[in-house]
Motif scaffolding. Structure first.
Motif, PDB file in Angstrom:
ATOM      1  N   GLU A   1      -1.015  41.660  10.356  1.00  0.00           N
ATOM      2  CA  GLU A   1      -0.905  41.628  11.812  1.00  0.00           C
ATOM      3  C   GLU A   1      -1.125  40.216  12.345  1.00  0.00           C
ATOM      4  OE1 GLU A   1      -2.432  44.483  15.407  1.00  0.00           O
ATOM      5  OE2 GLU A   1      -3.977  43.616  14.117  1.00  0.00           O
ATOM      6  N   LYS A   2      -2.024  39.481  11.718  1.00  0.00           N
ATOM      7  CA  LYS A   2      -2.290  38.105  12.144  1.00  0.00           C
ATOM      8  C   LYS A   2      -1.158  37.161  11.761  1.00  0.00           C
ATOM      9  CE  LYS A   2      -7.336  38.561  11.825  1.00  0.00           C
ATOM     10  NZ  LYS A   2      -8.555  38.124  11.090  1.00  0.00           N
TER      11      LYS A   2
ATOM     12  N   GLY B   1       4.467  38.058  14.412  1.00  0.00           N
ATOM     13  CA  GLY B   1       4.467  38.010  15.869  1.00  0.00           C
ATOM     14  C   GLY B   1       3.996  39.305  16.511  1.00  0.00           C
ATOM     15  N   GLU B   2       3.676  39.233  17.797  1.00  0.00           N
ATOM     16  CA  GLU B   2       3.141  40.391  18.512  1.00  0.00           C
ATOM     17  C   GLU B   2       4.148  41.532  18.627  1.00  0.00           C
ATOM     18  OE1 GLU B   2       1.508  39.336  22.262  1.00  0.00           O
ATOM     19  OE2 GLU B   2      -0.033  38.014  21.417  1.00  0.00           O
ATOM     20  N   GLY B   3       5.442  41.227  18.514  1.00  0.00           N
ATOM     21  CA  GLY B   3       6.446  42.275  18.645  1.00  0.00           C
ATOM     22  C   GLY B   3       6.730  43.039  17.379  1.00  0.00           C
TER      23      GLY B   3
ATOM     24  N   THR C   1      -5.446  45.201  16.160  1.00  0.00           N
ATOM     25  CA  THR C   1      -5.566  44.785  17.555  1.00  0.00           C
ATOM     26  C   THR C   1      -4.392  45.304  18.395  1.00  0.00           C
ATOM     27  OG1 THR C   1      -4.426  42.692  17.101  1.00  0.00           O
ATOM     28  CG2 THR C   1      -6.823  42.710  16.901  1.00  0.00           C
ATOM     29  N   ARG C   2      -3.292  45.678  17.722  1.00  0.00           N
ATOM     30  CA  ARG C   2      -2.126  46.230  18.427  1.00  0.00           C
ATOM     31  C   ARG C   2      -1.762  47.581  17.828  1.00  0.00           C
ATOM     32  NH1 ARG C   2      -0.974  40.869  17.502  1.00  0.00           N
ATOM     33  NH2 ARG C   2       0.537  41.299  15.843  1.00  0.00           N
TER      34      ARG C   2
ATOM     35  N   ARG D   1       1.642  49.448  18.068  1.00  0.00           N
ATOM     36  CA  ARG D   1       2.796  48.985  17.286  1.00  0.00           C
ATOM     37  C   ARG D   1       2.698  49.451  15.835  1.00  0.00           C
ATOM     38  NH1 ARG D   1       7.030  47.713  19.855  1.00  0.00           N
ATOM     39  NH2 ARG D   1       7.672  46.103  18.361  1.00  0.00           N
TER      40      ARG D   1
ATOM     41  N   THR E   1       7.679  52.309  19.696  1.00  0.00           N
ATOM     42  CA  THR E   1       7.508  52.066  18.266  1.00  0.00           C
ATOM     43  C   THR E   1       8.194  53.163  17.461  1.00  0.00           C
ATOM     44  OG1 THR E   1       5.393  50.962  18.666  1.00  0.00           O
ATOM     45  CG2 THR E   1       5.799  51.765  16.430  1.00  0.00           C
TER      46      THR E   1
END
Length: 285
Positions: free
Chosen positions: A107-108, A111-113, A133-134, A137, A165
């Motif tokens: 996840e790190k 990208g956030e998407g 954290t997301r 998704r 998602t």
């Protein structure tokens, strides 16, 4: 027509991870497989290459195997995942702590998407999502072995999973030419819960001397039109994998999933099925 994700990361290059990588690469995706260490990374690439060669020999590949393989790279670190990945599928062993560690690192790295998915066959997707954290998704994409030949992917929707998602995952599964089933996150989902229940009862029947494995499997194959019997399937899945799932379901759903003594004894002896050459059947390459 559904479109495959442009770039896919796969965490783990074992039998399942290599099959997932092969399937997405064959559908046109650029794939990055993460394996620990150079030796394991090389073995993972060879698994994908061998799978592609078999698919080409059977006429199941739309282009040359070597050309598809060019879309697959293997890296020894999660840091090697491309930041622009659309999807990352975790396919490491059924160890919750290991899965959480790998997913959090992935996840790190992306990208956030990006959508993250776990290929777990029994662990709680909602609990795994809690470490991210997301979590909106994130979902379960439960592929079946062997992945390239299997027609099914079970989409497991956690409490935190966003509808968008799920929509994206459905499109990607269909781009692979596979059938989806969508289930709510619960112990064993739909497939593992029913499959393990049947497999454990078949093992108890062998243990009790009701019938030989071949007889039990033939009864289910011919009498109920199952593609293969529950004991042969257990050999293909791996007796150690079946035991781990049964122990988890035993702890969450109760005594009806208690692993039979015979299953524990075979695993203790190293009789894990096809991968070791001996399970309920003797396997020869």
């Amino acid at each position: 027509m559904a479109a495959a994700p442009g770039t896919v990361g796969v965490l783990g290059g074992g039998r399942m991870g290599a099959g997932i990588a092969q399937s997405f690469a064959a559908a046109g995706s650029t794939v990055v497989v993460v394996e620990s260490g150079e030796e394991a990374a090389g073995a993972a690439r060879e698994r994908v290459a061998a799978g592609l060669r078999r698919a080409a020999e059977r006429g199941k590949l739309g282009e040359e195997a070597e050309r598809v393989l060019e879309r697959v790279t293997v890296t020894a670190s999660v840091d090697g995942l491309p930041a622009a990945a659309d999807l990352v599928v975790e396919a490491v062993p059924e160890d919750a702590a290991l899965k959480v560690r790998m997913l959090a690192a992935a996840e790190k790295a992306v990208g956030e998407g990006a959508v993250l998915a776990t290929n777990t066959s029994s662990l709680s997707v909602t609990e795994l999502a809690g470490a991210l954290t997301r979590p909106e998704r994130f979902l379960g994409l439960h592929f079946f072995n062997p992945v390239p030949a299997s027609a099914l992917v079970e989409l497991v929707v956690a409490e935190q999973t966003a509808k968008g998602t799920v929509r994206a995952a459905l499109e990607w599964v269909r781009a692979l030419g596979k059938q989806d089933v969508v289930v709510r996150d619960s112990p064993g989902f739909a497939s593992s819960r029913l499959g393990v229940a049947l497999g454990l009862e078949a093992i108890r029947m062998v243990e009790e001397g009701v019938a030989e494995p071949e007889a039990i499997d033939t009864a289910m194959s011919l009498g109920y039109r199952h593609p293969m019997g529950p004991l042969r399937l257990t050999d293909l899945v791996g007796l150690d994998v079946r035991l781990a799932i049964a122990e988890y379901l035993h702890g969450t759903l109760g005594e009806r999933f208690a692993p039979p003594r015979l299953l524990r004894e075979k695993v203790a002896r190293g009789e894990l099925g096809r991968k070791t050459g001996q399970g309920f059947y003797t396997w020869e390459e």
